[in-house]
Design a protein around this motif. Structure first.
Motif: not given
Length: 258
Positions: A129-158
């Motif tokens: 569908i169209g937009a499922v996440a309107d912010t990065w925090d929302h996308e992270l909430d869809i993806r995971t609740s693991c603090p370590a993984h959220r950090g890995i995704l956020t800190q990876d510039p790629q």
């Protein structure tokens, strides 16, 4: 810069098999470094490749190109004795959709055929569908609740932020959920994954010749990297070991807690 990330088992141990990991939308090879280390510690040869590029205008050509990339990556793991089997392909999100669409065909692509698949976080047919996440925090909430993984995704510039808004071609999703010739398959899904169609996954598990559907309690879309990642990795290893026993578990568990 190499096009693959490789994880080798402990020195001196016999390699038990070859695992090729295919990331999903927005993810990088670094996203699966933790999983690669954990699986390789059990003496599996693990290689992580890039996420597939799926063209909505020509999905068939995209899958053909993806098949060639898979074949090259698999051949690159070969030792003097060849590729160590079982050969298992692990896909997440769009990687899972591409693998299922490609290998569910009655006429499989040329090259070495895998002995099994692991499809993690396979999106449902209605998730493009169209937009499922309107912010990065929302996308992270869809993806995971693991603090370590959220950090890995956020800190990876790629990592491509907003990538879950990219539609997977309908033809790929449809083929993924209606594969007629899948090899032995482990389907992994978080029971809190908002992109999953649990009924469609149950139908796929029932229609596939040899399939195992594992729902991970409390896990979100990035089921391989959520809070339950240790249990999920153990489930993958258990599945790998059952390949030698036609998917029959080698251990029967009875607990007074049930």
């Amino acid at each position: 810069m190499t096009q693959y990330s490789d994880h080798h088992g402990p020195e001196g141990l016999r390699i038990r098999g070859t695992i090729l990991v295919v990331p999903g939308r927005g993810e990088t090879r670094a996203t699966y470094a933790r999983l690669g280390r954990r699986l390789s510690a059990d003496a599996y040869r693990v290689r992580v490749i890039d996420a597939p590029a799926l063209d909505a205008e020509d999905p068939a050509a995209s899958l053909t190109g993806f098949a060639a990339e898979l074949a090259a990556a698999v051949e690159g793991t070969a030792s003097e004795d060849g590729v160590v089997r079982p050969l298992v392909l692990v896909g997440a999100d769009s990687g899972a959709a591409a693998l299922a669409a490609l290998l569910g065909r009655t006429e499989p692509p040329a090259g070495r055929q895998p002995d099994a698949l692991v499809l993690a976080g396979l999106p449902g047919p209605s998730s493009s569908i169209g937009a499922v996440a309107d912010t990065w925090d929302h996308e992270l909430d869809i993806r995971t609740s693991c603090p370590a993984h959220r950090g890995i995704l956020t800190q990876d510039p790629q990592v491509r932020r907003g990538s879950l808004n990219d539609a997977i071609p309908d033809a790929v999703l449809d083929a993924a959920h209606h594969g007629e010739a899948l090899p032995p398959t482990l389907l992994l899904v978080g029971d809190s994954d908002p992109l999953a169609d649990h009924e469609a996954l149950a139908r796929l598990a029932k229609s596939a010749p040899l399939a195992r559907l594992s729902a991970v309690h409390g896990a979100h879309h990035d089921v391989l990297n959520d809070l339950q990642h240790r249990s999920v990795a153990a489930e993958v290893v258990t599945f790998l070991e059952t390949l030698r026993n036609t998917l029959r578990p080698l251990i029967t568990v009875r607990s007074s807690a049930w």
